[in-house]
Design a protein around this motif. Structure first.
Motif, mmCIF file in Angstrom:
data_model
loop_
_atom_site.group_PDB
_atom_site.id
_atom_site.type_symbol
_atom_site.label_atom_id
_atom_site.label_comp_id
_atom_site.label_asym_id
_atom_site.label_seq_id
_atom_site.Cartn_x
_atom_site.Cartn_y
_atom_site.Cartn_z
ATOM 1 N N THR A 10 0.855 -1.185 0.000
ATOM 2 C CA THR A 10 0.000 0.000 0.000
ATOM 3 C C THR A 10 0.892 1.236 0.000
ATOM 4 O O THR A 10 1.848 1.319 0.776
ATOM 5 N N TYR A 11 0.569 2.173 -0.889
ATOM 6 C CA TYR A 11 1.377 3.380 -1.050
ATOM 7 C C TYR A 11 0.575 4.585 -0.558
ATOM 8 O O TYR A 11 -0.564 4.796 -0.977
ATOM 9 N N PHE A 12 1.207 5.350 0.323
ATOM 10 C CA PHE A 12 0.561 6.526 0.884
ATOM 11 C C PHE A 12 1.287 7.784 0.423
ATOM 12 O O PHE A 12 2.509 7.876 0.519
ATOM 13 N N CYS A 13 0.517 8.754 -0.014
ATOM 14 C CA CYS A 13 1.011 10.095 -0.277
ATOM 15 C C CYS A 13 0.756 10.901 0.998
ATOM 16 O O CYS A 13 -0.278 10.707 1.653
ATOM 17 N N ALA A 14 1.668 11.775 1.361
ATOM 18 C CA ALA A 14 1.488 12.602 2.550
ATOM 19 C C ALA A 14 1.916 14.031 2.230
ATOM 20 O O ALA A 14 2.588 14.284 1.224
ATOM 21 N N ALA A 15 1.512 14.961 3.103
ATOM 22 C CA ALA A 15 1.858 16.362 2.884
ATOM 23 C C ALA A 15 2.060 17.057 4.212
ATOM 24 O O ALA A 15 1.366 16.761 5.188
ATOM 25 N N SER A 16 3.020 17.978 4.218
ATOM 26 C CA SER A 16 3.215 18.785 5.417
ATOM 27 C C SER A 16 3.667 20.171 5.016
ATOM 28 O O SER A 16 4.102 20.412 3.888
ATOM 29 N N ALA A 17 3.546 21.091 5.989
ATOM 30 C CA ALA A 17 3.941 22.479 5.771
ATOM 31 C C ALA A 17 5.093 22.803 6.704
ATOM 32 O O ALA A 17 5.039 22.478 7.882
ATOM 33 N N SER A 18 6.120 23.450 6.187
ATOM 34 C CA SER A 18 7.272 23.783 7.021
ATOM 35 C C SER A 18 7.086 25.113 7.731
ATOM 36 O O SER A 18 8.006 25.604 8.365
ATOM 37 N N LEU A 56 1.657 16.387 9.631
ATOM 38 C CA LEU A 56 1.869 15.520 8.467
ATOM 39 C C LEU A 56 0.572 14.761 8.203
ATOM 40 O O LEU A 56 0.152 13.953 9.021
ATOM 41 N N ILE A 57 -0.043 15.059 7.061
ATOM 42 C CA ILE A 57 -1.349 14.492 6.713
ATOM 43 C C ILE A 57 -1.167 13.431 5.638
ATOM 44 O O ILE A 57 -0.516 13.686 4.614
ATOM 45 N N PHE A 58 -1.765 12.265 5.851
ATOM 46 C CA PHE A 58 -1.669 11.166 4.900
ATOM 47 C C PHE A 58 -2.949 11.045 4.082
ATOM 48 O O PHE A 58 -4.052 11.316 4.562
ATOM 49 N N GLY A 59 -2.789 10.607 2.845
ATOM 50 C CA GLY A 59 -3.928 10.195 2.041
ATOM 51 C C GLY A 59 -4.384 8.818 2.486
ATOM 52 O O GLY A 59 -3.771 8.194 3.349
ATOM 53 N N SER A 60 -5.446 8.333 1.860
ATOM 54 C CA SER A 60 -6.037 7.055 2.271
ATOM 55 C C SER A 60 -5.331 5.851 1.657
ATOM 56 O O SER A 60 -5.651 4.716 2.004
ATOM 57 N N GLY A 61 -4.401 6.084 0.769
ATOM 58 C CA GLY A 61 -3.575 4.999 0.253
ATOM 59 C C GLY A 61 -4.087 4.354 -1.015
ATOM 60 O O GLY A 61 -5.277 4.410 -1.335
#
Lengths: 113, 111
Positions: free
Chosen positions: A87-95, A101-106
Motif C-alpha cells: 500500500t502506497y501513501f502520499c502525505a503532505a506537510s507544511a514547514s 503531516l497528513i496522509f492520504g487514504s492509500g
C-alpha cells in the motif's frame, strides 16, 4: 474534509508494466510531499519525497511528478515487480511551523507475475 | 540510527475503559505524532507535538488525550474505549521536514 486525496484506491498491474499512482492536495501551505510504502503487517516506511522547489524527483524505478499549479502529484513505478506489491501513501506537510503531516487514504498495489 | 519503541504491542481493553499507549524515541527528534490506522485504511492523525510539553490536535483527537512530558516520550490515552473497536496506533517522530520514522504499532482490541 480530506486534505490529501489518492487514487485509485486499488490497482493491479502485470510485472514489467509502469504503475501510476495519483495524489492531490488542497492546502496551499503544504510544501513537502513524501510517499510512504507499507507492506502487510509492517509500519509505513519512506519511499521517496519531493518539495515545492522541484517538479520531478527520481530514485531508481520510482519517480514523483509534481504539478504545483494543479496541486497534483503522481508516483510512477517503472518495470513493476511482484515485490512492489504494497500500500502506497502520499502525505503532505507544511514547514511554516506546524509540522502537521497528513496522509492520504492509500493505494493498494498488486503486481502480478 | 535510532528506534521508536511502542508499548504494549497488543492491548485488549473493555468497553468504557481508559487505556494508555506509550511511545519512546531515541532519535532526539523534536516532533512526535500519534496516528490511528483501521484495517485496510489510511493513517489518521490524532495528536502531534512539536516539542516537550507541546500538544496539537489532529483531525481525530476527540476521545483521546496525549501527553509529552519529555522530549523522548509521547503517550496517548483512549479516554473511553468503544466496544468492538479494533485499530493499530502508530507513533512516529521526525526532525524538521526530514523523514518521519514509525514505531511498530500498538494493536488495540476492545471487547
Amino acid at each position: 474534509q480530506q486534505q490529501v486525496r489518492q487514487s485509485p484506491q486499488s490497482l493491479t498491474v502485470w510485472e514489467g508494466e509502469t504503475t501510476i499512482l495519483n495524489c492531490s492536495y488542497e492546502d496551499s501551505t503544504f510544501d513537502y510531499f513524501p510517499w510512504y510504502r507499507q507492506f502487510p503487517g509492517k509500519s509505513p516506511a519512506l519511499l521517496i519525497a519531493i518539495s515545492l522547489v522541484s517538479n520531478k524527483k527520481e530514485d531508481g524505478r520510482f519517480t514523483i511528478f509534481f504539478n504545483k499549479r494543479e496541486k497534483k502529484l503522481s508516483l510512477h513505478i517503472t518495470d513493476s515487480q511482484p515485490g512492489d506489491s504494497a500500500t502506497y501513501f502520499c502525505a503532505a506537510s507544511a514547514s511554516s511551523g506546524s509540522w502537521q503531516l497528513i496522509f492520504g487514504s492509500g493505494t493498494q498495489l498488486t503486481v502480478m507475475p | 540510527g535510532g528506534i521508536i519503541t511502542q508499548t504494549p504491542k497488543f492491548l485488549i481493553g473493555q468497553e468504557g475503559q481508559k487505556l494508555t499507549l506509550k511511545c519512546q524515541q531515541n532519535f532526539n527528534h523534536d516532533t512526535m505524532y500519534w496516528y490511528r490506522q483501521d484495517s485496510g485504511k489510511g493513517l489518521r492523525l490524532i495528536y502531534y507535538s512539536i516539542t516537550e510539553n507541546d500538544l496539537q490536535k489532529g483531525d481525530l483527537s476527540e476521545g483521546y488525550d496525549a501527553s509529552r512530558e519529555k522530549k523522548s516520550s509521547f503517550s496517548l490515552t483512549v479516554t473511553s474505549a468503544q466496544k468492538n473497536e479494533m485499530a493499530v496506533f502508530l507513533c512516529a517522530s521526525r526532525e524538521g521536514d526530514t523523514e518521519v520514522f514509525f514505531g511498530k504499532g500498538t494493536r488495540l482490541t476492545v471487547v
